[in-house]
Design a protein around this motif. Structure first.
Motif, short mmCIF file in Angstrom:
data_model
loop_
_atom_site.label_atom_id
_atom_site.label_comp_id
_atom_site.label_asym_id
_atom_site.label_seq_id
_atom_site.Cartn_x
_atom_site.Cartn_y
_atom_site.Cartn_z
N ALA A 167 0.52 -1.14 -0.06
CA ALA A 167 0.53 0.17 -0.39
C ALA A 167 0.58 1.66 0.10
O ALA A 167 0.95 2.07 -0.78
N PHE A 168 2.46 0.92 0.39
CA PHE A 168 2.82 2.10 0.53
C PHE A 168 4.13 1.90 -0.08
O PHE A 168 4.79 1.36 -0.41
N VAL A 212 9.56 -4.41 -6.97
CA VAL A 212 10.63 -3.58 -6.20
C VAL A 212 10.75 -2.52 -5.77
O VAL A 212 10.74 -1.47 -5.96
N TYR A 213 10.91 -2.86 -4.17
CA TYR A 213 10.99 -1.55 -3.20
C TYR A 213 12.78 -1.27 -2.68
O TYR A 213 12.83 -2.44 -2.91
N TYR A 214 12.31 -0.16 -2.80
CA TYR A 214 13.92 0.28 -1.96
C TYR A 214 13.65 1.22 -1.11
O TYR A 214 12.97 2.31 -0.64
N CYS A 215 14.69 1.52 -0.40
CA CYS A 215 14.54 3.00 1.43
C CYS A 215 16.36 2.43 2.10
O CYS A 215 17.06 1.89 0.57
#
Length: 65
Positions: free
Chosen positions: A45-46, A62-65
């Protein structure tokens, strides 16, 4: 003519990840060389992310932080 190897901070960088469905390598753009990548078969969702497709047509996030 001399070429520079310096990357502009505004330019996206490329990273290679494995498709979570079939493990084929996929090149994705990431905003930062130091970003921690997390590959998921499901959308969240975020969070900052990009959507990728492997050569077999699988869609993943693909999520990145």
């Amino acid at each position: 003519m001399e070429q520079s190897n310096t990357v502009s901070p505004e330019r996206d960088l490329d990273a290679e990840v494995a498709c979570p469905h079939c493990e084929r390598p996929v090149t994705v753009s990431v905003p930062d060389r130091e970003a921690d990548l997390t590959v998921s078969q499901y959308v969240a969702a975020f969070g900052e992310h990009s959507v990728a497709r492997c050569p077999a047509g699988h869609r993943f996030w693909v999520y990145y932080c």
